[in-house]
Design an enzyme around this catalytic site. Structure first.
Site, short mmCIF file in Angstrom:
data_model
loop_
_atom_site.label_atom_id
_atom_site.label_comp_id
_atom_site.label_asym_id
_atom_site.label_seq_id
_atom_site.Cartn_x
_atom_site.Cartn_y
_atom_site.Cartn_z
N ASP A 13 25.24 8.26 18.17
CA ASP A 13 24.63 7.52 17.06
C ASP A 13 25.08 6.05 17.07
O ASP A 13 24.65 5.25 16.25
CB ASP A 13 24.87 8.19 15.70
N SER A 14 25.93 5.69 18.04
CA SER A 14 26.20 4.27 18.32
C SER A 14 24.88 3.57 18.64
O SER A 14 24.80 2.34 18.63
CB SER A 14 27.19 4.12 19.48
N ASP A 72 24.38 13.29 19.38
CA ASP A 72 25.06 13.29 18.08
C ASP A 72 24.15 13.82 16.98
O ASP A 72 22.97 13.48 16.91
CB ASP A 72 25.43 11.84 17.71
N LYS A 124 27.12 16.98 19.12
CA LYS A 124 28.44 16.52 18.67
C LYS A 124 28.38 16.24 17.18
O LYS A 124 27.38 15.70 16.69
CB LYS A 124 28.86 15.25 19.42
N GLU A 163 30.89 14.97 13.67
CA GLU A 163 32.15 14.31 13.27
C GLU A 163 32.84 15.10 12.16
O GLU A 163 32.19 15.56 11.21
CB GLU A 163 31.85 12.90 12.75
N GLU A 166 38.98 9.73 18.49
CA GLU A 166 38.69 8.29 18.39
C GLU A 166 39.79 7.57 17.61
O GLU A 166 40.12 7.95 16.48
CB GLU A 166 37.32 8.08 17.72
O1 KIV Z 1 28.17 7.45 19.00
C1 KIV Z 1 28.94 7.32 19.97
O2 KIV Z 1 28.64 6.59 20.91
C2 KIV Z 1 30.20 8.06 19.94
C3 KIV Z 1 31.33 7.73 20.81
C4 KIV Z 1 32.43 8.70 20.83
C5 KIV Z 1 31.31 6.84 21.90
O3 KIV Z 1 30.31 8.96 19.17
#
Ligand code: KIV
Length: 252
Positions: A43-44, A82, A110, A112, A177
């Protein structure tokens, strides 16, 4: 062998994994052809591609749109995506959202935070899940910035506890992170699944970076822990300037 079994066996053999992000077909293809171990549609995306100030506004449909492009470029590496902000508040919502990512081509999702219930439900349905602890970019507004984690004993204990819970819930790997180096070393030694660090020192089983940080493509924003391997912004600007000069020199 599923992804989790592969990752655990790689960790046992001392293999250091290298992960990078991608959001489009050409970069995904170049990463895959270069031998990267995993490609993350992170989500970056919001900050790197969409010009947003953080990752909070990124939506699941946006992740899916970019994931589909990445999927088309990859034949070898696993592709993870993400779960975007607000799409996994309950285990049931996490399942509905993850199914959409899997249907769009993700091999793993993924999420968080310390959310073992979400992870348990997803892994019970056969979905590979990567955990993410330490600094959580989706909480940057509440936290007022990107702060290093694990400095106090109680924070360190709670991170270790969360890491163990995420592993028991079935995560196949854990991104750490901005975690204090000594703590990330400790967490690594307590887990069978690999830890993948970003700004968390050397003592992880692998490392992940945002690809544009690695390539020096966004000189206006560089996290302090990044050591770029290239400065692609300069040849980019020079090529554009050269093109402009050539066009202006054309005779009518
Ligand atoms: O969104 C992202 O790019 C990440 C990182 C761990 C690089 O979650």
């Amino acid at each position: 062998m599923n992804l989790k079994e592969k990752f655990i066996s790689a960790k046992k053999q001392g293999y250091r994994q290298s992960w990078l992000t991608a959001y489009d077909y050409p970069s995904a293809r170049l990463l895959d052809e270069s031998g990267i171990d995993l490609i993350l549609v992170g989500d970056s995306l919001g900050m790197v591609v969409l010009g947003q100030k953080d990752t909070i506004e990124v939506t699941l449909p946006e992740i899916i749109h970019h994931l589909k492009a990445v999927r088309r470029g990859v034949t070898r590496a696993p592709v993870a995506a993400d779960l975007s902000f607000g799409t996994y508040a309950t285990p049931e919502q996490a399942l509905v959202s993850s199914i959409q990512l899997i249907e769009a081509g993700a091999d793993a999702v993924k999420l968080e935070g310390a959310l073992p219930n979400q992870v348990s439900l997803l892994t019970s349905k056969g979905i590979e899940v990567i955990g993410h602890l330490g600094m959580l970019p989706q909480q940057v507004r509440e936290e007022g910035g990107y702060h290093r984690k694990g400095k106090t004993e109680s924070e360190a204990e709670s991170l270790i506890q969360s890491a163990l819970e995420l592993q028991s819930a079935g995560c196949c790997a854990l991104v750490l992170e901005l975690v204090e180096e000594s703590l990330s070393k400790d967490i690594r030694s307590k887990l069978d699944i690999p830890t993948i660090g970003i700004g968390s020192g050397e003592c992880c089983d692998g490392q992940i970076l945002v690809t544009s940080d690695l390539l020096g493509l966004q000189p206006w924003f560089r996290p302090s822990f990044v050591k770029p391997k290239a400065d692609l912004a300069t040849p980019f600007r020079n090529a554009v300037k050269e093109f402009i000069s050539e066009v202006q020199a054309l005779s009518l």
